[in-house]
Design an enzyme around this catalytic site. Structure first.
Site, PDB file in Angstrom:
ATOM      1  N   LYS A  69     -18.415 -15.518 -43.009  1.00  0.00           N
ATOM      2  CA  LYS A  69     -18.891 -14.815 -43.984  1.00  0.00           C
ATOM      3  C   LYS A  69     -17.925 -15.281 -45.161  1.00  0.00           C
ATOM      4  CE  LYS A  69     -21.027 -10.696 -42.474  1.00  0.00           C
ATOM      5  NZ  LYS A  69     -20.904  -9.305 -42.389  1.00  0.00           N
ATOM      6  N   LYS A  94     -28.384 -17.954 -34.634  1.00  0.00           N
ATOM      7  CA  LYS A  94     -28.974 -16.564 -34.577  1.00  0.00           C
ATOM      8  C   LYS A  94     -30.181 -16.293 -35.734  1.00  0.00           C
ATOM      9  CE  LYS A  94     -25.935 -13.394 -36.830  1.00  0.00           C
ATOM     10  NZ  LYS A  94     -25.184 -11.985 -37.078  1.00  0.00           N
ATOM     11  N   LYS A 131     -30.162 -11.482 -40.956  1.00  0.00           N
ATOM     12  CA  LYS A 131     -31.038 -10.737 -42.100  1.00  0.00           C
ATOM     13  C   LYS A 131     -30.799 -11.697 -43.377  1.00  0.00           C
ATOM     14  CE  LYS A 131     -28.731  -6.279 -40.317  1.00  0.00           C
ATOM     15  NZ  LYS A 131     -27.665  -5.549 -40.787  1.00  0.00           N
TER      16      LYS A 131
HETATM   17  P1  TYM Z   1     -25.395  -5.853 -37.872  1.00  0.00           P
HETATM   18  O1  TYM Z   1     -25.817  -4.749 -38.917  1.00  0.00           O
HETATM   19  O2  TYM Z   1     -24.959  -7.217 -38.417  1.00  0.00           O
HETATM   20  O3  TYM Z   1     -26.336  -5.991 -36.757  1.00  0.00           O
HETATM   21  C1  TYM Z   1     -26.840  -4.851 -36.042  1.00  0.00           C
HETATM   22  C2  TYM Z   1     -27.149  -5.061 -34.493  1.00  0.00           C
HETATM   23  O4  TYM Z   1     -28.113  -6.226 -34.277  1.00  0.00           O
HETATM   24  C3  TYM Z   1     -27.832  -7.326 -33.209  1.00  0.00           C
HETATM   25  N1  TYM Z   1     -28.156  -8.604 -33.946  1.00  0.00           N
HETATM   26  C4  TYM Z   1     -28.737  -9.373 -32.956  1.00  0.00           C
HETATM   27  N2  TYM Z   1     -29.094  -9.346 -31.911  1.00  0.00           N
HETATM   28  C5  TYM Z   1     -29.733 -10.246 -31.021  1.00  0.00           C
HETATM   29  N3  TYM Z   1     -30.162 -11.551 -31.909  1.00  0.00           N
HETATM   30  C6  TYM Z   1     -29.819 -11.480 -33.067  1.00  0.00           C
HETATM   31  N4  TYM Z   1     -30.288 -12.545 -33.721  1.00  0.00           N
HETATM   32  C7  TYM Z   1     -29.140 -10.482 -33.649  1.00  0.00           C
HETATM   33  N5  TYM Z   1     -28.608 -10.290 -34.988  1.00  0.00           N
HETATM   34  C8  TYM Z   1     -28.005  -9.031 -35.028  1.00  0.00           C
HETATM   35  C9  TYM Z   1     -26.109  -6.911 -33.626  1.00  0.00           C
HETATM   36  O5  TYM Z   1     -25.450  -7.518 -32.748  1.00  0.00           O
HETATM   37  C10 TYM Z   1     -25.885  -5.626 -33.806  1.00  0.00           C
HETATM   38  O6  TYM Z   1     -25.916  -5.163 -32.473  1.00  0.00           O
HETATM   39  N6  TYM Z   1     -20.753  -4.838 -37.252  1.00  0.00           N
HETATM   40  C11 TYM Z   1     -22.191  -4.437 -36.786  1.00  0.00           C
HETATM   41  C12 TYM Z   1     -22.288  -3.013 -37.096  1.00  0.00           C
HETATM   42  C13 TYM Z   1     -21.358  -2.006 -36.650  1.00  0.00           C
HETATM   43  C14 TYM Z   1     -20.947  -1.493 -35.197  1.00  0.00           C
HETATM   44  C15 TYM Z   1     -20.055  -0.543 -35.224  1.00  0.00           C
HETATM   45  C16 TYM Z   1     -21.772  -2.026 -34.086  1.00  0.00           C
HETATM   46  C17 TYM Z   1     -20.331  -1.159 -37.566  1.00  0.00           C
HETATM   47  N7  TYM Z   1     -19.580  -0.400 -36.460  1.00  0.00           N
HETATM   48  C18 TYM Z   1     -19.582  -0.122 -34.116  1.00  0.00           C
HETATM   49  C19 TYM Z   1     -21.248  -1.421 -32.886  1.00  0.00           C
HETATM   50  C20 TYM Z   1     -20.286  -0.499 -32.840  1.00  0.00           C
HETATM   51  C21 TYM Z   1     -22.747  -5.197 -37.610  1.00  0.00           C
HETATM   52  O7  TYM Z   1     -22.540  -5.570 -38.626  1.00  0.00           O
HETATM   53  O8  TYM Z   1     -24.025  -5.374 -37.058  1.00  0.00           O
END
Ligand code: TYM
Length: 333
Positions: free
Chosen positions: A115, A197, A200
């Site tokens: 990032k 991966k 978004k």
């Molecule tokens: P975020 O918002 O980027 O993504 C949400 C969830 O989607 C999963 N993910 C994927 N899984 C499989 N293939 C992909 N291409 C893919 N892209 C995203 C992510 O692994 C995630 O589970 N930091 C976290 C949000 C967060 C969080 C937490 C998660 C904040 N506090 C506490 C768990 C526990 C995040 O940015 O996810």
């Protein structure tokens, strides 16, 4: 809270449009596990602001994600569905945990490095501190398990380290959580570069399938998906990354094992296969999209859920925070 059940925590950022990667890597498990655990599911709006957001858009996407969770089958009567910024304890615990986290550890985080490269004009402290806030999220609720995608594994590891460090310095306070990863869906690849991966914020919009895409767009993106040389359809992520990614997507969307998916497409050409994957995805997403739109018409209902659930989350989180404040020696009235 139902006694005897273990606790599950997960959150998603309300940034950009969610992809089928988010659905397959996280939401699918969050939905499947809700009956067996006490679940806390959040919209991580405080994480979202580590990258500059348009205020009106952030507000809209926050509510939209709550509606999406429910549309995907998460029951707000069973799970504590809430918005992170509505529970002040997240920021409060994160501050304390900062003092148990080393700068060098944060600098080494893969996501921070990625990032920072993408947002070189805004490498703010929040971006670096992001995993500590995530640790606070998880530890406040005593989560035993955290269902996430593969890209969050490193953040979960540091959460475990921070919890253990604090427990060792004082006395057992935090539950040390474990990740739950989908066997196939934990790392959905980009349709244009399957080794990366699906994200978004992909550079090439044809590489990501958004949960909000209509049927024609979904089919078009799958038809254009990069495949491999050869003509057979079988699962081999190393040598056939494109085909294996599509098989994985198909299998989770159609609730089949990868072997069953392989059998479905034995002797079928790549073109026909890609169309079938697109159709399976579009078919699953259409009712979710309709339900999300319907829920968003009823803002009062969504607000009531958020109010009730954030009160419950605040009480739960407040108990952990009070213990921590006491242990570290903050003066109590
Ligand atoms: P975020 O918002 O980027 O993504 C949400 C969830 O989607 C999963 N993910 C994927 N899984 C499989 N293939 C992909 N291409 C893919 N892209 C995203 C992510 O692994 C995630 O589970 N930091 C976290 C949000 C967060 C969080 C937490 C998660 C904040 N506090 C506490 C768990 C526990 C995040 O940015 O996810």
């Amino acid at each position: 809270m139902q006694d005897g059940k273990k606790t599950l925590y997960s959150a998603i950022q309300p940034t950009n449009n969610l992809t089928i990667g988010n659905y397959l890597g996280a939401i699918k498990n969050m939905t499947a596990l809700q009956n067996d655990y006490n679940c806390f599911y959040a919209v991580a709006d405080m994480h979202a602001i580590t990258v500059r957001q348009q205020p009106a858009e952030l507000r809209a996407k926050t509510l939209s994600l709550i509606a999406l969770y429910i549309a995907c089958g998460i029951d707000p009567e069973k799970c504590t569905l809430y918005v992170q910024s509505h529970v002040p304890a997240h920021a409060q615990l994160a501050w304390v945990l900062n003092t148990f986290t080393y700068v060098g550890e944060m600098e080494r985080m893969t996501q921070f490095k990625d990032k920072s490269a993408r947002h070189a004009d805004n490498i703010n402290m929040g971006l670096m501190d992001y995993p500590v806030l995530m640790a606070a999220d998880i530890l406040l609720y005593g989560a035993d398990y955290v269902p996430v995608g593969e890209d969050q594994r490193q953040h979960l590891e540091i959460t475990r380290d921070i919890a253990q460090r604090f427990n060792n310095a004082y006395s057992p306070t935090f539950t040390v959580p474990e990740g739950i990863f989908m066997k196939v869906g934990a790392k959905i690849g980009d349709l244009q570069s399957p080794d990366k991966k699906m994200s978004k914020s992909a550079e090439n919009p044809n590489g990501s399938v958004f949960l909000s895409d209509d049927k024609d767009t979904i089919i078009r993106k799958f038809k254009r998906a990069v495949t491999d040389s050869g003509s057979e359809i079988y699962y081999d992520p190393v040598n056939k990354a494109g085909i294996s990614n599509l098989l994985g997507i198909y299998s989770v969307f159609s609730d089949k094992t990868v072997q069953e998916a392989e059998r479905d497409f034995c002797g079928v050409g790549y073109g026909e296969f890609k169309l079938a994957v697109g159709e399976a995805v579009a078919e699953k997403l259409a009712p979710i999209q309709r339900e999300q739109a319907r829920l968003l018409e009823d803002k009062q209902y969504l607000n009531e859920i958020l109010k009730k659930n954030s009160e419950y989350a605040s009480r739960t989180a407040g108990r952990t925070l009070a213990k921590v404040y006491k242990k570290i020696g903050f003066y109590q009235l």
